[in-house]
Enzyme design. Structure first.
Site, mmCIF file in Angstrom:
data_model
loop_
_atom_site.group_PDB
_atom_site.id
_atom_site.type_symbol
_atom_site.label_atom_id
_atom_site.label_comp_id
_atom_site.label_asym_id
_atom_site.label_seq_id
_atom_site.Cartn_x
_atom_site.Cartn_y
_atom_site.Cartn_z
ATOM 1 C CD GLU A 39 -55.864 16.613 12.029
ATOM 2 O OE1 GLU A 39 -55.495 16.492 13.227
ATOM 3 O OE2 GLU A 39 -57.039 16.888 11.718
ATOM 4 C CE LYS A 111 -60.345 15.014 12.310
ATOM 5 N NZ LYS A 111 -59.521 16.099 12.862
ATOM 6 C CB CYS A 144 -56.839 14.119 14.680
ATOM 7 S SG CYS A 144 -56.300 14.881 16.235
ATOM 8 C CB VAL A 171 -55.610 20.617 20.854
ATOM 9 C CG1 VAL A 171 -54.960 21.044 19.559
ATOM 10 C CG2 VAL A 171 -57.074 20.267 20.643
HETATM 11 C C1 ACM Z 1 -58.168 17.045 16.005
HETATM 12 O O1 ACM Z 1 -59.004 16.288 15.518
HETATM 13 N N1 ACM Z 1 -57.267 17.652 15.270
HETATM 14 C C2 ACM Z 1 -58.140 17.288 17.453
#
Ligand code: ACM
Length: 265
Positions: A39, A111, A144, A171
């Site tokens: 990402e 996203k 992500c 993370v």
């Molecule tokens: C994320 O969505 N970068 C944890």
């Protein structure tokens, strides 16, 4: 059979030129049909102002997709990467994944589920979950935190996705790797999680990214796994058609056994 993989690395915040060249250098030596990158891999992740996002984001298609087209055409490669997108008309910024192939730019996914302070700088995606036919495989993209929302994966799997390409900057230690493994199993699909590693410390904030990119088979088996704290390019051979078989026992087909009339979604 097709060769699929990921390139896990540690982008330098704000240095698009260095990041693009690092990626191309690594991918030049890769022999693969489909590769996934992390990402926001051209810019880094930890933005500290809207001005920074505006400055580092760009239209899609645009300079970055054109930069990679040379590589994907020459190597007959499908590439999925995460990058900061700025819509030229609305000026809104999205945390996006792009699909670039042997014929150039193909698609963008924005996203849908923004994580934590991404909400300060990006707007949630408005591109429906869509499956793309690459010829040798049907794939869908998630970015992500989207993996925390089973409906997103399910929407792609029900449309016939055999592979999920998942650029990430995870993370929460261990969580994303477990979740994506379950998503692969419950949908009987392949999953390519391309995560970054390293630490970003900016504007009084600090984030550690968990690496451990992985490729998961429809039965949940790990076909490849990267270390948590170093660069890794891994490629495996898969048969995408394995993802068409949704049976977990002779009498259980995970899609045929669904009871949508009871879910009240
Ligand atoms: C994320 O969505 N970068 C944890």
């Amino acid at each position: 059979m097709i060769k699929v993989g990921f390139y896990q690395f540690c982008p330098v915040f704000g240095d698009k030129r260095a990041n693009l060249h690092k990626i191309v250098e690594a991918l030049e030596r890769a022999n693969a049909d489909l590769l996934v990158l992390p990402e926001l891999c051209t810019t880094g992740y930890l933005f500290t102002s809207q001005d920074e996002v505006n400055e580092l984001s760009e239209p899609i298609p645009g300079p970055t997709t054109r930069f990679f087209e040379n590589l994907t055409q020459r190597k007959n490669l499908w590439l999925v990467l995460g990058m900061a997108e700025r819509d030229e008309i609305s000026k809104k910024c999205y945390n996006s994944a792009v699909l670039i192939g042997p014929d150039g730019y193909r698609a963008t996914y924005r996203k849908a589920h923004l994580f934590f302070e991404e909400k300060l700088y990006f707007v949630p995606g408005d591109t429906p979950f869509r499956v793309y036919d690459l010829g040798a495989a049907r794939m869908g993209m998630l970015v992500c935190f989207d993996h925390f929302f089973p409906e997103a994966t399910r929407a792609l799997a029900l449309q016939g996705a055999q592979i999920i390409c998942h650029p990430s900057n995870l993370v929460l230690p261990g969580k994303g790797q477990q979740i994506t493994r379950v998503r692969a199993m419950e949908n009987r699909i392949f999953w390519i999680l391309a995560n970054r590693y390293g630490v970003e410390e900016r504007g009084g904030k600090k984030l550690s990214f968990t690496g451990a990119s992985q490729i998961v088979a429809p039965n949940g088996e790990l076909l490849a796994q990267a270390p948590s704290d170093s660069e890794s390019l891994q490629i495996v051979e898969i048969s995408p058609a394995e993802a068409n078989d949704k049976r977990v026992t002779a009498l259980n087909d995970l899609f045929a056994d669904r009871r949508p009339e009871m879910y009240n979604l």
